[in-house]
Design an enzyme around this catalytic site. Structure first.
Site, short mmCIF file in Angstrom:
data_model
loop_
_atom_site.label_atom_id
_atom_site.label_comp_id
_atom_site.label_asym_id
_atom_site.label_seq_id
_atom_site.Cartn_x
_atom_site.Cartn_y
_atom_site.Cartn_z
N SER A 138 0.87 -1.17 0.00
CA SER A 138 0.00 0.00 0.00
C SER A 138 0.90 1.22 0.00
O SER A 138 2.08 1.13 0.39
CB SER A 138 -0.85 -0.01 1.29
OG SER A 138 -1.47 1.23 1.50
N TYR A 151 -1.72 0.08 10.96
CA TYR A 151 -1.75 -0.37 9.57
C TYR A 151 -0.48 0.03 8.83
O TYR A 151 0.12 -0.77 8.11
CB TYR A 151 -3.00 0.21 8.88
CG TYR A 151 -3.15 -0.21 7.44
CD1 TYR A 151 -3.32 -1.55 7.09
CD2 TYR A 151 -3.15 0.74 6.41
CE1 TYR A 151 -3.47 -1.93 5.76
CE2 TYR A 151 -3.30 0.37 5.08
CZ TYR A 151 -3.45 -0.96 4.77
OH TYR A 151 -3.59 -1.34 3.44
C1 8X3 Z 1 -5.03 1.48 1.70
C2 8X3 Z 1 -4.62 2.88 1.44
O1 8X3 Z 1 -4.60 5.25 2.38
O2 8X3 Z 1 -6.14 3.69 3.41
O3 8X3 Z 1 -3.98 0.61 1.71
O4 8X3 Z 1 -3.80 3.50 3.82
S1 8X3 Z 1 -4.80 3.85 2.85
#
Ligand code: 8X3
Length: 255
Positions: A138, A151
């Protein structure tokens, strides 16, 4: 001989779109995920693989279980492409309110899951003579944002895994490709992040003209894996035109 591609997280979103696309490119796709009912529907729609032709073989897989990953590896006659797509985000709380269990789960699925599956399939990828490992990371793998700590840490970790693998496999017939999407509107990513809150999930994309779709990312993945064997796309960053950077998103306001 039809090439075999394993796609994890193939029950929805980018994984399902990639499975469909790789079948269209002539691959036998082993579509792996926890939700078998969805995989069976995908196979019914795209066509079950038979007689060494293109099509889908559904396989139940939990990337957080070594036993499950070992069973996947044992079921394969060959593996030419591995798309490590299983992953996701949980929560958008600031670090001050972070739940360690959420962070642990994100690390477990995005990083350790990719490591487990890659490690288990690596002998077959090498034996294929032209293996490709795609790491679906990502833009969160190299940029952080408020509330995204767990994340972005996991995606940075997965990105580090891709880079490490590329160094370690130099000299082996295996390419390591990182595909890093920005804003992609899929049926589940934001819904899972916001624990089923559909309104918050929808607000992520509110007013954004044309966020990327799962098919856009599948198209990029297919392009990477179908380059000639000596061409390694190290990292492909893909965003919608409306997103110039993580914090720079064009939104059209109405009313
Ligand atoms: C997803 C993109 O911007 O939500 O991987 O992290 S974000």
């Amino acid at each position: 001989m039809t090439k075999t591609a394993v796609v994890t997280g193939a029950s929805s979103g980018i994984g399902a779109a990639t499975a469909r696309r790789l079948v269209a490119e002539g691959y036998h796709v082993v579509a792996a995920a926890r939700r078998r009912d969805r995989l069976d529907r995908l196979a019914a729609e795209v066509g079950l693989a038979k007689d060494d032709g293109p099509g889908i073989t559904p396989v139940t897989l939990d990337v957080t279980s070594q036993e499950s990953v070992d069973a996947l590896a044992a079921s394969l006659a060959r593996c030419d492409v591995l798309v490590n797509n299983a992953g996701g985000a949980i929560g958008l709380e600031p670090v001050a309110e972070a739940d360690p269990a959420d962070w642990q789960r994100m690390y477990e699925v995005n990083v350790l899951g990719s490591m487990r599956v890659t490690k288990a399939l690596l002998p077959r990828l090498i034996a294929s003579g032209d293996g490709v490992i795609v790491m679906l990371t990502s833009t969160a793998g190299f940029v952080v944002y408020e509330g995204g700590g767990g994340y972005t840490a996991a995606k940075h970790g997965q990105s580090a895994l891709a880079e490490t693998l590329r160094l370690e496999l130099c000299g082996e017939p295996v390419r390591v490709v990182e595909v890093a999407p920005g804003m992609v509107k899929t049926e589940e990513f934001s819904l899972v992040r916001f624990r089923g809150d559909a309104e918050r999930a929808e607000n992520v994309y509110k007013g954004v003209p044309d966020p990327l779709t799962a098919d856009d990312v599948a198209d990029a993945i297919a392009w990477c894996v179908t380059r000639p064997a000596h061409v390694n796309i190290d990292r492909l960053v893909i965003r919608p035109r409306a997103q110039a950077a993580q914090h720079k998103v064009h939104r059209v306001t109405t009313g």
